[in-house]
Design a protein around this motif. Structure first.
Motif, PDB file in Angstrom:
ATOM      1  N   ASP A 127      -3.360  17.417 131.932  1.00 23.41           N
ATOM      2  CA  ASP A 127      -4.336  16.610 131.192  1.00 23.41           C
ATOM      3  C   ASP A 127      -3.684  15.975 129.967  1.00 23.41           C
ATOM      4  OD1 ASP A 127      -7.023  15.627 130.487  1.00 23.41           O
ATOM      5  OD2 ASP A 127      -6.902  17.112 128.868  1.00 23.41           O
ATOM      6  N   LEU A 128      -2.941  16.761 129.232  1.00 23.17           N
ATOM      7  CA  LEU A 128      -2.288  16.235 128.029  1.00 23.17           C
ATOM      8  C   LEU A 128      -1.201  15.223 128.374  1.00 23.17           C
ATOM      9  CD1 LEU A 128      -2.108  19.552 125.997  1.00 23.17           C
ATOM     10  CD2 LEU A 128      -3.598  17.585 125.547  1.00 23.17           C
ATOM     11  N   MET A 155       0.836   1.765 123.463  1.00 22.40           N
ATOM     12  CA  MET A 155       1.969   1.395 122.613  1.00 22.40           C
ATOM     13  C   MET A 155       2.750   0.231 123.211  1.00 22.40           C
ATOM     14  SD  MET A 155       3.151   5.196 121.339  1.00 22.40           S
ATOM     15  CE  MET A 155       4.742   4.631 120.788  1.00 22.40           C
ATOM     16  N   ASN A 156       2.928   0.218 124.532  1.00 20.67           N
ATOM     17  CA  ASN A 156       3.606  -0.910 125.179  1.00 20.67           C
ATOM     18  C   ASN A 156       2.845  -2.206 124.955  1.00 20.67           C
ATOM     19  OD1 ASN A 156       5.844   0.456 126.204  1.00 20.67           O
ATOM     20  ND2 ASN A 156       4.789   1.027 128.079  1.00 20.67           N
ATOM     21  N   LEU A 199       7.071  10.135 121.489  1.00 16.78           N
ATOM     22  CA  LEU A 199       6.133  10.409 122.578  1.00 16.78           C
ATOM     23  C   LEU A 199       6.848  11.124 123.720  1.00 16.78           C
ATOM     24  CD1 LEU A 199       3.262  10.079 123.732  1.00 16.78           C
ATOM     25  CD2 LEU A 199       4.000   7.855 124.623  1.00 16.78           C
ATOM     26  N   ARG A 200       8.059  10.698 124.027  1.00 17.20           N
ATOM     27  CA  ARG A 200       8.836  11.365 125.087  1.00 17.20           C
ATOM     28  C   ARG A 200       9.171  12.801 124.696  1.00 17.20           C
ATOM     29  NH1 ARG A 200       6.468   8.165 127.185  1.00 17.20           N
ATOM     30  NH2 ARG A 200       7.141   6.085 127.675  1.00 17.20           N
ATOM     31  N   GLU A 201       9.451  13.018 123.408  1.00 20.27           N
ATOM     32  CA  GLU A 201       9.691  14.379 122.928  1.00 20.27           C
ATOM     33  C   GLU A 201       8.435  15.235 123.128  1.00 20.27           C
ATOM     34  OE1 GLU A 201      10.918  14.234 118.867  1.00 20.27           O
ATOM     35  OE2 GLU A 201      12.894  13.416 119.350  1.00 20.27           O
ATOM     36  N   LEU A 202       7.281  14.677 122.801  1.00 16.74           N
ATOM     37  CA  LEU A 202       6.025  15.403 122.978  1.00 16.74           C
ATOM     38  C   LEU A 202       5.822  15.765 124.448  1.00 16.74           C
ATOM     39  CD1 LEU A 202       3.283  16.493 122.052  1.00 16.74           C
ATOM     40  CD2 LEU A 202       2.404  14.147 122.260  1.00 16.74           C
ATOM     41  N   ALA A 240      -0.902  11.400 127.164  1.00 12.61           N
ATOM     42  CA  ALA A 240       0.332  10.854 126.596  1.00 12.61           C
ATOM     43  C   ALA A 240       0.734   9.580 127.327  1.00 12.61           C
ATOM     44  CB  ALA A 240       1.452  11.890 126.655  1.00 12.61           C
ATOM     45  N   ASP A 241       0.550   9.569 128.643  1.00 11.83           N
ATOM     46  CA  ASP A 241       0.867   8.373 129.424  1.00 11.83           C
ATOM     47  C   ASP A 241      -0.012   7.200 128.989  1.00 11.83           C
ATOM     48  OD1 ASP A 241       2.288   7.093 131.695  1.00 11.83           O
ATOM     49  OD2 ASP A 241       0.268   7.003 132.558  1.00 11.83           O
ATOM     50  N   GLU A 242      -1.279   7.465 128.748  1.00 10.80           N
ATOM     51  CA  GLU A 242      -2.195   6.419 128.289  1.00 10.80           C
ATOM     52  C   GLU A 242      -1.785   5.904 126.909  1.00 10.80           C
ATOM     53  OE1 GLU A 242      -5.135   3.679 128.553  1.00 10.80           O
ATOM     54  OE2 GLU A 242      -4.454   5.018 130.131  1.00 10.80           O
TER      55      GLU A 242
END
Length: 77
Positions: free
Chosen positions: A53-54, A65-66, A30-33, A58-60
């Motif tokens: 927006d993206l 995931m957390n 996700l961090r790579e994305l 990704a943050d959501e």
């Protein structure tokens, strides 16, 4: 593609410990994305609005995931 694939692989190992490890790997993906989105915006492939927006999406996903990881950790205890 890497994020859900890692989650599926971890789940398929039938071990909470393995699942958690693959969740962590998915977080790295996700961090790579997020990095790719930022670079795409800086290079002009994405508008700043689209990138923001993206990145918000990704943050959501990261928050979801957390929550999944916390749930697995509680189940392990």
């Amino acid at each position: 593609v890497s994020i859900p694939a890692n989650l599926a692989e971890g789940y398929g190992r039938n071990s909470d410990g393995s699942f958690l490890q693959f969740c962590r790997i998915s977080q790295g993906s996700l961090r790579e994305l997020e990095t790719h989105l930022i670079l795409s915006s800086r290079l002009g492939f994405l508008s700043p609005d689209m990138a923001n927006d993206l990145l918000a999406r990704a943050d959501e996903i990261g928050k979801i995931m957390n929550g999944l990881m916390k749930s697995i950790e509680r189940r392990k205890s």
